[in-house]
Design a protein around this motif. Structure first.
Motif, PDB file in Angstrom:
ATOM      1  N   PRO A 122       0.845  -1.202   0.000  1.00 46.70           N
ATOM      2  CA  PRO A 122       0.000   0.000   0.000  1.00 46.70           C
ATOM      3  C   PRO A 122       0.877   1.248   0.000  1.00 46.70           C
ATOM      4  O   PRO A 122       1.654   1.472   0.927  1.00 46.70           O
ATOM      5  N   ALA A 123       0.767   2.044  -1.035  1.00 44.39           N
ATOM      6  CA  ALA A 123       1.631   3.219  -1.182  1.00 44.39           C
ATOM      7  C   ALA A 123       1.021   4.161  -2.204  1.00 44.39           C
ATOM      8  O   ALA A 123       0.177   3.775  -3.016  1.00 44.39           O
ATOM      9  N   GLY A 124       1.465   5.426  -2.171  1.00 46.99           N
ATOM     10  CA  GLY A 124       0.971   6.409  -3.126  1.00 46.99           C
ATOM     11  C   GLY A 124       1.665   7.742  -2.951  1.00 46.99           C
ATOM     12  O   GLY A 124       2.583   7.881  -2.138  1.00 46.99           O
ATOM     13  N   PHE A 125       1.220   8.727  -3.719  1.00 47.72           N
ATOM     14  CA  PHE A 125       1.880  10.025  -3.703  1.00 47.72           C
ATOM     15  C   PHE A 125       1.589  10.793  -2.418  1.00 47.72           C
ATOM     16  O   PHE A 125       0.458  10.830  -1.936  1.00 47.72           O
ATOM     17  N   LEU A 126       2.622  11.417  -1.881  1.00 47.41           N
ATOM     18  CA  LEU A 126       2.500  12.244  -0.684  1.00 47.41           C
ATOM     19  C   LEU A 126       1.675  13.487  -0.991  1.00 47.41           C
ATOM     20  O   LEU A 126       1.838  14.110  -2.044  1.00 47.41           O
ATOM     21  N   GLU A 127       0.783  13.827  -0.066  1.00 45.72           N
ATOM     22  CA  GLU A 127      -0.072  15.000  -0.228  1.00 45.72           C
ATOM     23  C   GLU A 127       0.541  16.216   0.460  1.00 45.72           C
ATOM     24  O   GLU A 127       1.307  16.092   1.424  1.00 45.72           O
ATOM     25  N   ILE A 128       0.187  17.411  -0.029  1.00 46.38           N
ATOM     26  CA  ILE A 128       0.598  18.644   0.636  1.00 46.38           C
ATOM     27  C   ILE A 128      -0.003  18.686   2.034  1.00 46.38           C
ATOM     28  O   ILE A 128      -1.163  18.350   2.250  1.00 46.38           O
ATOM     29  N   GLY A 129       0.784  19.080   3.041  1.00 45.70           N
ATOM     30  CA  GLY A 129       0.280  19.242   4.401  1.00 45.70           C
ATOM     31  C   GLY A 129       0.423  18.025   5.285  1.00 45.70           C
ATOM     32  O   GLY A 129      -0.033  18.051   6.429  1.00 45.70           O
ATOM     33  N   GLU A 130       1.046  16.939   4.791  1.00 46.37           N
ATOM     34  CA  GLU A 130       1.232  15.757   5.626  1.00 46.37           C
ATOM     35  C   GLU A 130       2.695  15.336   5.602  1.00 46.37           C
ATOM     36  O   GLU A 130       3.423  15.586   4.632  1.00 46.37           O
ATOM     37  N   SER A 131       3.126  14.709   6.697  1.00 51.64           N
ATOM     38  CA  SER A 131       4.484  14.166   6.745  1.00 51.64           C
ATOM     39  C   SER A 131       4.540  12.872   5.949  1.00 51.64           C
ATOM     40  O   SER A 131       3.494  12.297   5.577  1.00 51.64           O
ATOM     41  N   ALA A 132       5.745  12.384   5.694  1.00 50.02           N
ATOM     42  CA  ALA A 132       5.894  11.131   4.957  1.00 50.02           C
ATOM     43  C   ALA A 132       5.223   9.979   5.698  1.00 50.02           C
ATOM     44  O   ALA A 132       4.550   9.130   5.088  1.00 50.02           O
ATOM     45  N   ALA A 133       5.381   9.932   7.023  1.00 51.09           N
ATOM     46  CA  ALA A 133       4.767   8.864   7.809  1.00 51.09           C
ATOM     47  C   ALA A 133       3.251   8.972   7.800  1.00 51.09           C
ATOM     48  O   ALA A 133       2.538   7.958   7.719  1.00 51.09           O
ATOM     49  N   GLU A 134       2.739  10.190   7.877  1.00 50.39           N
ATOM     50  CA  GLU A 134       1.291  10.387   7.815  1.00 50.39           C
ATOM     51  C   GLU A 134       0.738   9.927   6.467  1.00 50.39           C
ATOM     52  O   GLU A 134      -0.296   9.264   6.387  1.00 50.39           O
ATOM     53  N   GLY A 135       1.451  10.285   5.403  1.00 49.35           N
ATOM     54  CA  GLY A 135       1.013   9.875   4.078  1.00 49.35           C
ATOM     55  C   GLY A 135       1.015   8.371   3.906  1.00 49.35           C
ATOM     56  O   GLY A 135       0.100   7.798   3.298  1.00 49.35           O
ATOM     57  N   ALA A 136       2.054   7.698   4.428  1.00 52.48           N
ATOM     58  CA  ALA A 136       2.135   6.247   4.321  1.00 52.48           C
ATOM     59  C   ALA A 136       0.987   5.572   5.056  1.00 52.48           C
ATOM     60  O   ALA A 136       0.384   4.614   4.563  1.00 52.48           O
ATOM     61  N   ALA A 137       0.654   6.080   6.248  1.00 54.06           N
ATOM     62  CA  ALA A 137      -0.456   5.518   7.015  1.00 54.06           C
ATOM     63  C   ALA A 137      -1.779   5.780   6.309  1.00 54.06           C
ATOM     64  O   ALA A 137      -2.663   4.918   6.267  1.00 54.06           O
ATOM     65  N   ARG A 138      -1.929   6.962   5.728  1.00 53.73           N
ATOM     66  CA  ARG A 138      -3.160   7.291   5.001  1.00 53.73           C
ATOM     67  C   ARG A 138      -3.343   6.371   3.797  1.00 53.73           C
ATOM     68  O   ARG A 138      -4.448   5.852   3.554  1.00 53.73           O
ATOM     69  N   GLU A 139      -2.282   6.165   3.031  1.00 59.36           N
ATOM     70  CA  GLU A 139      -2.371   5.293   1.863  1.00 59.36           C
ATOM     71  C   GLU A 139      -2.759   3.874   2.262  1.00 59.36           C
ATOM     72  O   GLU A 139      -3.542   3.209   1.564  1.00 59.36           O
ATOM     73  N   THR A 140      -2.236   3.400   3.376  1.00 60.14           N
ATOM     74  CA  THR A 140      -2.571   2.055   3.845  1.00 60.14           C
ATOM     75  C   THR A 140      -4.033   1.962   4.236  1.00 60.14           C
ATOM     76  O   THR A 140      -4.707   0.958   3.961  1.00 60.14           O
ATOM     77  N   LEU A 141      -4.548   3.017   4.863  1.00 62.19           N
ATOM     78  CA  LEU A 141      -5.960   3.049   5.227  1.00 62.19           C
ATOM     79  C   LEU A 141      -6.839   3.082   3.984  1.00 62.19           C
ATOM     80  O   LEU A 141      -7.860   2.393   3.899  1.00 62.19           O
ATOM     81  N   GLU A 142      -6.440   3.865   2.983  1.00 60.51           N
ATOM     82  CA  GLU A 142      -7.244   3.997   1.770  1.00 60.51           C
ATOM     83  C   GLU A 142      -7.251   2.716   0.938  1.00 60.51           C
ATOM     84  O   GLU A 142      -8.282   2.320   0.399  1.00 60.51           O
ATOM     85  N   GLU A 143      -6.113   2.072   0.837  1.00 60.57           N
ATOM     86  CA  GLU A 143      -5.993   0.938  -0.078  1.00 60.57           C
ATOM     87  C   GLU A 143      -6.313  -0.399   0.575  1.00 60.57           C
ATOM     88  O   GLU A 143      -6.734  -1.332  -0.122  1.00 60.57           O
ATOM     89  N   ALA A 144      -6.106  -0.505   1.895  1.00 63.12           N
ATOM     90  CA  ALA A 144      -6.332  -1.781   2.577  1.00 63.12           C
ATOM     91  C   ALA A 144      -7.273  -1.652   3.762  1.00 63.12           C
ATOM     92  O   ALA A 144      -7.456  -2.626   4.500  1.00 63.12           O
TER      93      ALA A 144
END
Length: 289
Positions: free
Chosen positions: A161-183
């Motif tokens: 689970p991975a994807g492009f980092l969004e403006i306003g979030e840290s790399a770790a926040e983005g990674a956790a968000r992508e995991t929530l969205e995809e899985a």
């Protein structure tokens, strides 16, 4: 948002979060770059646990930057050799000015050395920068979580689970968000595991180790299915992208040696190879901590 293309250039290594006390090294001890190639083999699949998507929550803490350590290869033992990446020629993508809408032209601005897209009317210089991709290598009961893609490119193939980092979030926040969205999985980010640069396609990756807060997950809107795979069962012949192949190979090697490290490498796509070509790339493995 799932990866539209999966496949990170910094002179440092990211050490794990404060809970993980890896040794810091002197930059002068870093080894020379070495080049390696991966061989892919087929593997069977296993079953998974599914559950409705939960709501997102905060999952991380601070991390530090440090220099890396000794050089190893995730697949074979080989003597390190000097390697210099060839220059990358990117096709211009900015054809119209973002400020006034007029056409741009490719010129070398005063004081610079590279061709840039410069507005023919207002003379604004437009810079094209790499995209940052973030994701999670989710561990659970000696297995890792993979998602089978429901979108192109690489429809039907497996990925972290991975994807492009969004403006306003840290790399770790983005990674956790992508995991929530995809899985549909809530995870606790443990530590950065790998940084992978892919200069030819202008992408830079940070993959974090993470663990499930609860053993529940299910396909998000951009996933066909999600499964936990034992390391011996990872379907390397059906993985979507070179970055995922390299990350999982390094992880398997670390697990086998009993020492999880932070890795930094460059993936060099061979001319003419597609982003999802499982054999159309080489790896320059620079360092690990």
């Amino acid at each position: 948002m799932m990866l539209r293309s999966v496949h990170l250039p910094l002179g440092f290594v990211v050490s794990p979060f404060l809970r993980c006390g890896h040794r810091l090294c002197n930059p002068s001890s870093l080894p020379s770059t070495a080049s390696f190639k991966f061989e892919i083999s087929a593997a069977p699949q296993r079953s998974f646990v599914s559950a409705p998507c939960p709501r997102s929550t905060s999952v991380f803490g601070a991390f530090r930057m440090s220099s890396g350590g000794p050089n190893t290869n995730p697949d074979v033992d080989a003597a390190p050799v000097a390697a210099v990446a060839p220059p990358v020629l990117q096709t211009p993508k900015i054809r119209f000015c973002h400020s006034c809408g007029n056409p741009t032209k490719q010129v070398v601005p005063d004081g610079e050395e590279k061709m840039r897209a410069v507005c023919t009317v207002c003379n604004k210089i437009h810079y094209e920068n790499p995209k940052m991709v973030v994701g999670c290598l989710v561990e659970h009961n000696d297995k890792v979580l993979l998602c089978r893609r429901k979108i192109e490119p690489s429809y039907g193939l497996w990925t972290l689970p991975a994807g492009f980092l969004e403006i306003g979030e840290s790399a770790a926040e983005g990674a956790a968000r992508e995991t929530l969205e995809e899985a549909c999985a809530e995870v606790e980010v443990l530590s950065p595991f790998a940084q992978l640069d892919i200069p030819r396609i202008g992408q830079s990756y940070i993959i974090f180790r993470a663990r499930l807060k609860t053993p529940h997950f299910s396909p998000g809107p951009e996933s066909l299915e999600c499964k936990l795979f034992a390391l011996d069962d990872i379907p390397f012949d059906s993985l979507a992208f070179s970055s995922i192949i390299v990350t999982l190979k390094m992880y398997i090697k670390d697990i086998a040696t009993g020492a999880l490290k932070f890795h930094y490498c460059t993936i060099n796509k061979r001319p003419g190879a597609s982003p999802s070509d499982l054999r159309g790339f080489d790896v320059d493995y620079h360092l690990h901590s």
